[in-house]
Design a protein around this motif. Structure first.
Motif, short mmCIF file in Angstrom:
data_model
loop_
_atom_site.label_atom_id
_atom_site.label_comp_id
_atom_site.label_asym_id
_atom_site.label_seq_id
_atom_site.Cartn_x
_atom_site.Cartn_y
_atom_site.Cartn_z
N ARG A 1 0.84 -1.20 0.00
CA ARG A 1 0.00 0.00 0.00
C ARG A 1 0.88 1.25 0.00
NH1 ARG A 1 -3.01 2.92 4.30
NH2 ARG A 1 -5.00 3.64 3.45
N GLY A 2 0.51 2.21 -0.87
CA GLY A 2 1.29 3.45 -0.96
C GLY A 2 2.30 3.47 -2.08
N THR A 3 2.50 2.33 -2.74
CA THR A 3 3.47 2.28 -3.85
C THR A 3 2.96 3.08 -5.04
OG1 THR A 3 4.24 0.08 -3.17
CG2 THR A 3 4.69 0.75 -5.45
N VAL A 4 3.82 3.92 -5.58
CA VAL A 4 3.52 4.66 -6.81
C VAL A 4 3.96 3.80 -7.99
CG1 VAL A 4 3.92 6.75 -8.15
CG2 VAL A 4 3.81 6.86 -5.64
N LEU A 5 3.04 3.47 -8.86
CA LEU A 5 3.33 2.57 -9.96
C LEU A 5 4.27 3.20 -10.98
CD1 LEU A 5 -0.18 0.99 -10.66
CD2 LEU A 5 1.76 -0.07 -9.51
#
Length: 447
Positions: free
Chosen positions: A416-420
């Motif tokens: 959660r929170g990962t920027v793709l």
């Protein structure tokens, strides 16, 4: 007329310059021959026409270095002959033998550059010998100079050619080295990326044994990375610290599931002794892997205490490696915050209570700043934007993952929170083909 082939041949004579004597009086020619023949090859011509024929025979050979010519001759005067001689043998010096009555014509010839010197008849033998010697020496020096100039020009041309070829070779080698450096850099990036992916995957596999500490290794790695940047550590030191954070629990593979499932406070003495061995086991596991050997050293000292009462070596204060002190702070904090579920400030308070005893107090402000920055990025519930559930083909770089993404077998793929990014989307596509997650990915769109 006496030709060049009429002269006696010897190795020395082949290199000597000859004197051409021109006069219509045979007595004069014989006198000149007697005077000069002991020192120089002598050619005789009794008219300008015969002398011109000799000069034509010598064209391209250049053995005639000096011409002695009478002024008063039938059919062709000395000045007229020397004018043609200047064209046929420009390298030869021209000397006029003249009587007093011809002095004006001789001086004019000298001034016009057709005659080098003149001698009055009757001549002085010593003066004539001195003039011939000086003239032939001058011609010889001029020819030596011409040969040297030609040699220098040839060598300069050869050197220029060598320099050009060397320059081209250097350019080719430089281009080849540059290509190899680019390929090597690309290979190194691929190796680093592969090693990083391997470490992340291994960290996720390790955490599958302990469901209470999901994301613990990844969170710890993110914390130590922020702290390393704040300390302005060298990139290599930061990478080593991050690797140690991702793999700090690898030594727990040797701990039983029963022991691993217990809180530290509930372990008996023998269980506690066994638990304390995991950092050393982690170092031993990484020792054969050269790129991770330094990370293994940091893991070894994870359970050292700032007051010197820790394990395995009882190090104290700054004797404990800086990376190990940073790692200990981040690991303990995240275990309380993410593992035990304590609030951010409560977790920081627990760490603060151990400063000076278990942890380095100087590093604590860095942990506080890093923790607030990292965990604030996870607070996405109130973030602006549209929420959508999408499969990999519909994902775009810049979207933010709102829920942890696990593979079908339970491996954490994205937290959660990962920027793709483009790479992470391609990796997701591969996982959906080989070990597909259940359902789409919940993401936050900003448009």
């Amino acid at each position: 007329m006496e030709t060049l082939t009429d002269q006696p041949e010897s190795p020395a004579a082949a290199e000597e310059l000859a004197v051409l004597c021109v006069d219509d009086e045979p007595g004069i020619l014989k006198a000149l021959r007697r005077l000069l023949q002991d020192d120089y090859p002598v050619l005789l011509a009794n008219s300008g026409a015969e002398a011109i024929e000799l000069l034509r025979q010598d064209a391209g050979v250049g053995r005639i270095g000096l011409i002695l010519s009478d002024q008063r001759m039938p059919e062709m005067t000395g000045v007229e002959f020397l004018q043609q001689a200047r064209v046929l043998a420009p390298q030869a010096l021209r000397v006029m033998l003249t009587g007093y009555a011809d002095l004006a014509a001789t001086v004019a010839a000298v001034n016009q550059g057709q005659v080098w010197r003149y001698l009055n008849k009757p001549w002085d033998d010593e003066a004539l010998l001195l003039l011939v010697r000086d003239g032939l020496r001058q011609v010889s020096l001029q020819r030596d100079n011409q040969r040297l100039q030609a040699l220098v020009q040839a060598q300069n041309a050869e050197l220029k050619d060598w320099n050009q070829r060397l320059k081209q070779r250097v350019l080719e080698q430089t281009a080849l080295i540059r290509q190899k450096n680019v390929a090597l850099s690309q290979s190194n990036r691929e190796l680093r990326d592969g090693l990083d992916s391997m470490m992340r995957s291994l960290a996720c596999l390790l955490e599958m044994r302990d469901q209470r500490h999901q994301h613990h290794s990844l969170n710890t790695a993110a914390l130590v990375t922020l702290m390393a940047e704040a300390l302005e550590l060298k990139p290599a030191e930061g990478e080593t610290l991050r690797a140690a954070a991702l793999l700090h629990g690898i030594g727990k593979l040797g701990i039983s599931d029963e022991l691993l499932s217990k809180d530290e406070e509930r372990l008996n003495e023998s269980q506690w002794r066994e638990y304390l061995q995991y950092p050393v086991r982690g170092q031993i596991a990484l020792e054969p892997i050269a790129p991770l050997r330094a990370a293994g050293q940091l893991i070894r000292h994870l359970l050292e205490r700032y007051d010197g009462t820790g394990t395995p070596d009882g190090l104290a204060g700054e004797a404990i490696p800086l990376g190990s002190r940073i790692l200990a702070l981040a690991e303990y904090f995240d275990r309380q915050h993410s593992g035990a579920g304590l609030a951010l400030d409560a977790s920081l308070a627990l760490v603060g209570a151990e400063l000076g005893r278990r942890f380095d107090p100087v590093l604590f402000p860095l942990l506080v700043e890093a923790a607030r920055e990292l965990y604030r990025s996870f607070e996405l519930d109130g973030a602006a934007g549209c929420r959508r559930e999408l499969y990999p083909p519909s994902l775009w770089p810049g979207m933010v993952v709102l829920q942890d993404v696990y593979s079908g077998t339970g491996l954490l793929l994205l937290r959660r929170g990962t920027v793709l990014t483009g790479d992470s989307i391609q990796a997701l596509k591969r996982y959906y083909d080989s070990d597909p997650p259940e359902g789409p990915v919940l993401v936050l769109c900003h448009s």
